[in-house]
Design a protein around this motif. Structure first.
Motif, mmCIF file in Angstrom:
data_model
loop_
_atom_site.group_PDB
_atom_site.id
_atom_site.type_symbol
_atom_site.label_atom_id
_atom_site.label_comp_id
_atom_site.label_asym_id
_atom_site.label_seq_id
_atom_site.Cartn_x
_atom_site.Cartn_y
_atom_site.Cartn_z
ATOM 1 N N GLN A 77 -11.931 -20.839 9.920
ATOM 2 C CA GLN A 77 -11.284 -19.396 10.094
ATOM 3 C C GLN A 77 -11.478 -18.687 9.001
ATOM 4 N N SER A 78 -10.880 -19.232 8.027
ATOM 5 C CA SER A 78 -10.879 -18.565 6.505
ATOM 6 C C SER A 78 -12.349 -17.850 6.166
ATOM 7 N N ALA A 79 -13.603 -18.735 6.445
ATOM 8 C CA ALA A 79 -14.719 -18.320 6.283
ATOM 9 C C ALA A 79 -14.951 -16.874 7.151
ATOM 10 N N ARG A 80 -14.309 -16.800 8.304
ATOM 11 C CA ARG A 80 -14.568 -15.730 9.163
ATOM 12 C C ARG A 80 -13.483 -14.512 8.705
ATOM 13 N N GLY A 81 -12.933 -14.631 7.654
ATOM 14 C CA GLY A 81 -11.773 -13.418 7.082
ATOM 15 C C GLY A 81 -10.566 -13.822 7.620
ATOM 16 N N SER A 82 -10.043 -14.869 8.415
ATOM 17 C CA SER A 82 -8.701 -14.881 8.645
ATOM 18 C C SER A 82 -7.829 -15.361 7.440
ATOM 19 N N THR A 83 -6.661 -14.852 7.437
ATOM 20 C CA THR A 83 -5.584 -15.110 6.293
ATOM 21 C C THR A 83 -4.412 -15.785 6.662
ATOM 22 N N PHE A 84 -3.945 -17.017 6.105
ATOM 23 C CA PHE A 84 -2.956 -17.450 6.447
ATOM 24 C C PHE A 84 -1.870 -17.457 5.419
ATOM 25 N N ALA A 96 -2.027 -15.403 12.903
ATOM 26 C CA ALA A 96 -3.211 -16.015 12.374
ATOM 27 C C ALA A 96 -3.316 -17.320 12.547
ATOM 28 N N LEU A 97 -2.190 -18.213 13.196
ATOM 29 C CA LEU A 97 -2.469 -19.810 13.380
ATOM 30 C C LEU A 97 -2.788 -19.774 14.905
ATOM 31 N N THR A 98 -2.793 -18.902 15.517
ATOM 32 C CA THR A 98 -3.189 -19.100 16.975
ATOM 33 C C THR A 98 -4.553 -19.356 17.330
ATOM 34 N N PRO A 99 -5.673 -18.922 16.548
ATOM 35 C CA PRO A 99 -6.864 -19.414 16.390
ATOM 36 C C PRO A 99 -7.085 -20.833 16.007
ATOM 37 N N VAL A 100 -5.978 -21.348 15.291
ATOM 38 C CA VAL A 100 -6.310 -22.610 14.828
ATOM 39 C C VAL A 100 -5.777 -23.723 15.819
ATOM 40 N N PHE A 101 -4.228 -23.386 16.642
ATOM 41 C CA PHE A 101 -3.836 -24.005 17.552
ATOM 42 C C PHE A 101 -4.792 -24.326 18.853
#
Length: 265
Positions: A182-189, A200-205
């Motif tokens: 997700q970080s490679a796609r531009g997401s920041t946590f 931002a954690l929703t695409p992880v869970f």
């Protein structure tokens, strides 16, 4: 950092702790969980720390290695200390603010409880690091065998506990892979407000839960294909062998507990 989590991992080795019978190690850990409550002053807690450090060295593990693998647990320890710091009253008032007061009893009690919790976490981590999941399953099943008279599914319970323990590092590795993707796609946590971080954690869970259910289904299918039907008709490939050193380990823990109880004030 999640991939370095030690909870549930097993590190092969040839130390004295590795070669102990898993039943003896479980009994020693249970006894230590009782003994840790015997300490009620600085001398007792210092002896607890020295005892756990000695066990860690005997297991061939580095304290720095354990610290790096248990960094997330520090959040729990800090929270425990802060709760006692602000809500335990008594002794000398150290800080008298408008909204809160910090008193000496809160500081002392917070340090004691934090040390106690840290020692329990370290000793259980040493147990999982030096004992394979298969050995843990066999040991739990042997120790709980008397419960079969109550018609409890001891084997199945031990198997579920072992599988759950081994799933922890697997899910940690999977979580780190998803976060990196997700970080490679531009997401920041790590930046933004708390709400934006939670969003931002929703695409992880979501993929993590899907992966967990998929792994559980694959494991169930694999066990079914291999003819697993619980304890019925099963024999043990590894036979646990209790030796004198296992008895000596339990006696050593008991002696330490008696000594710690005798020096209570």
């Amino acid at each position: 950092m999640l991939s370095k989590m030690l909870l549930g991992r097993y590190i092969p080795g040839s130390s004295v702790i590795h070669h102990l019978d898993p039943r003896a190690k479980i009994v020693c850990v249970v006894l230590f969980m009782i003994i840790v409550f015997f300490a009620n002053h600085w001398t007792g807690y210092l002896l607890l720390i020295l005892f756990v450090v000695s066990i860690t060295k005997m297991a061939g593990l580095s304290l720095i290695f354990l610290f790096n693998g248990l960094k997330l647990i520090l959040i729990l320890l800090v929270f425990t200390f802060m709760m006692h710091l602000f809500f335990t009253k008594g002794g000398i008032v150290l800080i008298d603010a408008t909204l809160f007061t910090i008193e000496s009893a809160g500081v002392v009690q917070g340090v004691y409880i934090t040390i106690r919790l840290a020692m329990l976490i370290l000793i259980t981590t040493v147990l999982t690091l030096t004992t394979s999941s298969v050995s843990l399953t066999d040991a739990i099943e042997r120790l709980c065998r008397p419960l079969k008279t109550l018609r409890l599914p001891v084997h199945e319970i031990a198997m579920m506990m072992s599988i759950s323990l081994r799933f922890i590092p697997t899910l940690m590795d999977e979580t780190e892979k998803i976060i990196k993707a997700q970080s490679a796609r531009g997401s920041t946590f790590m930046t933004g407000s708390l709400k934006s971080r939670m969003n931002a954690l929703t695409p992880v869970f979501i993929p993590l839960f899907i992966s967990a259910f998929k792994r559980a289904e694959e494991l169930a299918v694999a066990m079914e294909v291999r003819g697993y039907q619980g304890e019925a008709g099963r024999t043990s490939y590894r036979v646990l062998d209790w030796q004198y050193k296992d008895t000596l380990a339990i006696i050593t823990v008991i002696i330490f507990g008696v000594f710690l109880f005798m020096i209570r004030q």
